[in-house]
Design a protein around this motif. Structure first.
Motif, mmCIF file in Angstrom:
data_model
loop_
_atom_site.group_PDB
_atom_site.id
_atom_site.type_symbol
_atom_site.label_atom_id
_atom_site.label_comp_id
_atom_site.label_asym_id
_atom_site.label_seq_id
_atom_site.Cartn_x
_atom_site.Cartn_y
_atom_site.Cartn_z
ATOM 1 N N GLU A 285 31.934 86.181 42.004
ATOM 2 C CA GLU A 285 32.616 84.988 41.502
ATOM 3 C C GLU A 285 31.755 84.330 40.437
ATOM 4 O OE1 GLU A 285 33.878 82.259 44.400
ATOM 5 O OE2 GLU A 285 35.021 83.722 45.552
ATOM 6 N N THR A 286 32.337 84.118 39.290
ATOM 7 C CA THR A 286 31.621 83.472 38.188
ATOM 8 C C THR A 286 31.982 82.004 38.129
ATOM 9 O OG1 THR A 286 33.415 84.077 36.677
ATOM 10 C CG2 THR A 286 31.558 85.606 36.868
ATOM 11 N N GLN A 287 31.024 81.205 37.669
ATOM 12 C CA GLN A 287 31.290 79.776 37.537
ATOM 13 C C GLN A 287 32.227 79.528 36.369
ATOM 14 O OE1 GLN A 287 27.565 77.750 37.170
ATOM 15 N NE2 GLN A 287 27.026 78.041 39.333
ATOM 16 N N LYS A 288 33.039 78.539 36.512
ATOM 17 C CA LYS A 288 34.003 78.210 35.477
ATOM 18 C C LYS A 288 33.296 77.678 34.233
ATOM 19 C CE LYS A 288 37.811 77.161 38.609
ATOM 20 N NZ LYS A 288 38.804 76.145 39.047
ATOM 21 N N ASP A 289 33.762 78.114 33.061
ATOM 22 C CA ASP A 289 33.215 77.634 31.786
ATOM 23 C C ASP A 289 33.907 76.309 31.460
ATOM 24 O OD1 ASP A 289 32.314 77.169 29.254
ATOM 25 O OD2 ASP A 289 32.463 79.260 28.622
ATOM 26 N N VAL A 290 33.182 75.214 31.705
ATOM 27 C CA VAL A 290 33.765 73.882 31.497
ATOM 28 C C VAL A 290 34.085 73.652 30.026
ATOM 29 C CG1 VAL A 290 33.392 71.408 31.813
ATOM 30 C CG2 VAL A 290 32.495 73.033 33.496
ATOM 31 N N ALA A 291 33.195 74.119 29.128
ATOM 32 C CA ALA A 291 33.424 73.913 27.694
ATOM 33 C C ALA A 291 34.687 74.631 27.235
ATOM 34 C CB ALA A 291 32.216 74.399 26.905
ATOM 35 N N MET A 292 34.899 75.845 27.760
ATOM 36 C CA MET A 292 36.100 76.591 27.405
ATOM 37 C C MET A 292 37.361 75.864 27.878
ATOM 38 S SD MET A 292 37.548 79.262 26.081
ATOM 39 C CE MET A 292 36.248 80.500 25.882
ATOM 40 N N GLU A 293 37.319 75.332 29.090
ATOM 41 C CA GLU A 293 38.485 74.627 29.616
ATOM 42 C C GLU A 293 38.790 73.384 28.796
ATOM 43 O OE1 GLU A 293 37.882 73.812 33.711
ATOM 44 O OE2 GLU A 293 38.131 75.895 34.357
#
Length: 492
Positions: free
Chosen positions: A457-465
């Motif tokens: 499981e990879t952490q969500k890319d906040v900047a991308m979101e």
């Protein structure tokens, strides 16, 4: 006489209007005949080959009472008991179902000479009491023949409509809806109870409204419409608060409340409702209804204990990665739920089945869990609530065990997983694909190689979101400006 006027008749005294007698009637000969019939109706006497025709002749002789035609209080009570015994005798015969139903209907409607005099002498309220008690005797005499019960109820309802006996008809319709629910005819039961409720609301018959709303709640729950089932139960409780409710009916309401709280995942509240119903029924000595309540209490304890261990939510979600310590056994203690005297009193296969499920659930063993269900099919699979929640519990146990097995691997053969969990490869493969689609873990099934590939499981890319949100908002602004410019060009 109009139907509405019949409501006044039910307020009359139950006993017949009769002249006072200076001396009590002598019914010793009737009592001797009835005792003889009771002796001939015992299972041992019938097993030894005693002819039913002899018993039937004795009972019909009591009802006809041709020599003296006694109608005193004691004689009427004895003749009522003879009617109930005769109904049980007719229902227990190995004859064709339609013939038995026709015989019972003729007996209860007065078309049979044996009961014609009795039913014509007593008032309508007492005649209704005899018919309703006789329908209960039908259920006791032929518990596995619901078709016979349905046929008799329908015939009685038709007779009531013909003779404008609306008070009795409504109660028989409520009983018929209950029988249809027990046989799985949910749609037909719902239509019948819906029409009955509309009529009862106009009459404001609180006593029957309590029963009818309770039956409706059970039917809706069986159809998995929990929201409407809860509304019907609330209506039943509201009607019950306005009148006195018999302890047995109050126990049924409490039991249904526990069922709905179990469906919502509130197992502690459900357990308290089941305990309240169990104590009331235990006081009444109704073992047949006590045992299901005890099983439901044990089910709530199992679901609550195992749910906390597996981190199950009320909606049924399971943690993707179990915490340290959840891989061990979970002791589910079912002792202390009832007193030692009650434990001895209600010991049996039903309690043993729930204890086996608790042990298997505590060990998180699917093999033992399924073995317990296979060993006790009637105790665990015949009840709607227990069957549904044990199926859900099985799925959650399977998910928890699969996640625990595949956690250390990035790539593992499906046959190895199936061997560890002791289940068929096809079943494991189907469940793994379902869990991937449900987002329980990230991975793919390589069916060509027969392998499961698990991704970390990879952490969500906040900047991308946030960037995607900005682009989405800009698109909405541009679209709005384009629409406005089009409006300005058209008006220019």
């Amino acid at each position: 006489m109009p139907e509405g006027s019949e409501a006044m008749e039910v307020e009359q005294p139950v006993g017949p209007v009769e002249h006072e007698e200076e001396e009590e009637e002598d019914i010793s000969d009737l009592q001797i005949a009835f005792d003889r019939a009771e002796l001939l109706m015992t299972p041992s006497a019938r097993a030894s080959g005693g002819p039913d025709s002899v018993v039937e002749g004795v009972l019909r002789g009591i009802l006809l009472d041709a020599d003296r035609d006694r109608t005193g209080p004691a004689a009427l009570v004895l003749k009522e008991r003879a009617v109930y015994m005769l109904v049980r005798l007719l229902c227990s015969r190995p004859d064709d179902g339609s013939a038995r139903a026709d015989g019972v209907v003729r007996l209860l409607t007065g078309d049979d000479p044996s009961t014609a005099r009795l039913l014509s002498f007593v008032n309508r309220a007492r005649a209704a009491k005899i018919i309703r008690a006789s329908l209960d005797a039908v259920a006791d005499a032929a518990p596995g023949e619901s078709g016979l019960h349905v046929t008799i109820c329908r015939s009685i309802i038709g007779w009531c409509r013909k003779n404008k006996r609306s008070f009795l008809r409504q109660r028989v319709e409520s009983k018929l809806a209950n029988v249809l629910f027990a046989t799985g005819e949910y749609d037909e039961a719902l239509v019948l109870i819906g029409a009955l409720l509309e009529e009862l609301k106009r009459l404001d018959d609180k006593a029957l409204l309590v029963e009818a709303h309770l039956v409706e709640s059970r039917v809706l729950h069986a159809l998995r419409n929990v929201g409407k089932s809860k509304s019907s139960l609330t209506a039943s409780r509201a009607a019950a608060n306005a009148i006195y409710v018999a302890p047995s009916l109050q126990a049924s309401i409490d039991s249904m409340s526990g069922v709905l709280h179990t469906e919502e995942g509130d197992y502690n509240t459900a357990h308290s409702y089941f305990l309240e119903a169990f104590e009331q029924l235990d006081t009444l000595g109704d073992r047949e209804k006590c045992v299901p309540c005890l099983k439901y209490m044990m089910l709530c304890k199992i679901l609550d204990s195992l749910g906390k261990a597996l981190k199950l939510s009320a909606a049924g979600g399971v943690a993707v990665k179990p915490h340290t310590g959840t891989s061990g056994d979970t002791a589910i203690d079912l002792s202390g739920m009832i007193s030692a005297r009650q434990a001895v009193k209600y010991a049996g296969s039903d309690v043993d089945a729930m204890v086996a499920v608790a042990k298997a659930s505590g060990r998180r063993s699917l093999k033992e869990f399924e073995a317990a269900i296979d060993k006790h099919p009637s105790e665990l699979s015949d009840d709607l609530l227990i069957r549904h929640h044990l199926q859900v519990l099985r799925e959650k146990l399977l998910e928890s065990n699969l996640i625990r097995i595949i956690e250390p691997y990035s790539c593992v053969e499906i046959t190895h997983v199936a061997g560890l969990i002791e289940m068929p490869v096809a079943t494991v493969e189907k469940k793994l694909s379902q869990m991937i689609l449900d987002g329980k873990f990230m991975g793919i099934l390589d069916q060509g190689r027969g392998q499961l590939i698990v991704y970390e499981e990879t952490q969500k890319d906040v900047a991308m979101e946030k960037g995607l949100d900005v682009i989405s908002n800009m698109d909405k602004v541009v679209t709005s400006l384009f629409a406005r410019s089009g409006t300005l060009r058209s008006t220019a």
